[in-house]
Design a protein around this motif. Sequence first.
Motif, PDB file in Angstrom:
ATOM      1  N   GLU A  18      -7.350  -4.172 -32.913  1.00  0.00           N
ATOM      2  CA  GLU A  18      -6.728  -4.883 -31.795  1.00  0.00           C
ATOM      3  C   GLU A  18      -7.774  -5.284 -30.751  1.00  0.00           C
ATOM      4  N   ILE A  19      -8.770  -4.447 -30.545  1.00  0.00           N
ATOM      5  CA  ILE A  19      -9.853  -4.793 -29.620  1.00  0.00           C
ATOM      6  C   ILE A  19     -10.568  -6.049 -30.118  1.00  0.00           C
ATOM      7  N   TYR A  20     -10.879  -6.071 -31.392  1.00  0.00           N
ATOM      8  CA  TYR A  20     -11.575  -7.223 -31.965  1.00  0.00           C
ATOM      9  C   TYR A  20     -10.749  -8.503 -31.782  1.00  0.00           C
ATOM     10  N   LYS A  21      -9.456  -8.426 -32.033  1.00  0.00           N
ATOM     11  CA  LYS A  21      -8.577  -9.590 -31.867  1.00  0.00           C
ATOM     12  C   LYS A  21      -8.550 -10.051 -30.409  1.00  0.00           C
ATOM     13  N   ALA A  22      -8.484  -9.096 -29.480  1.00  0.00           N
ATOM     14  CA  ALA A  22      -8.481  -9.441 -28.053  1.00  0.00           C
ATOM     15  C   ALA A  22      -9.784 -10.126 -27.654  1.00  0.00           C
TER      16      ALA A  22
END
Length: 187
Positions: A174-178
Amino acid sequence: MADNLTILVDVDNVLENLNTVWVQGLNKKYGTDVKTEDITDWDITKFFPGLSKSQVFSPLHKKQTWDHLEVMPGSQDMIKRLINEGHKIILVTASHPQTVLYKFGFLDKHFPFIPFQDVIVTARKQMVKGDVLIDDAPHNLEGGEYKGILMDMPYNKSYDESQKGFVRVHNWNEIYKAINKIKTGEW
């Protein structure tokens, strides 16, 4: 937003599981039965009412605590991926002076691809320049000149990140997507 971002990353409870090891250590030493998910407030001492503040914080000053930390799932791979994509990773951690060497030992062992020059020790993270800060402590996200990514933890559940324009994440995917949304201007 620039193609290559400067990404500020907290260490405790973002790259490793300090609270889990800390609570387990206190339970073992003092016979308590507190679970990590029971810690629903930033002030951990509230959950160990029979212990003094110095007793609660004493495990942080022991090398054994830091030796038992585990890397957050996906953090190493995602950090390497972000670096390979051209982003600058700066670790920003608020550490007590007595724990800095233990923390650097953990980082050297598990994140050797991040040079020590790219680790900043400060409790005043708002003074560090970057495009984004990933942190588990809402007070570190507030007042900075960066986008805030809040790592979900039991002690920050009641914080309304959307009111402040931050995004809550539960893992490194999710961090990568953000970060990609920041990079493309979607956020």
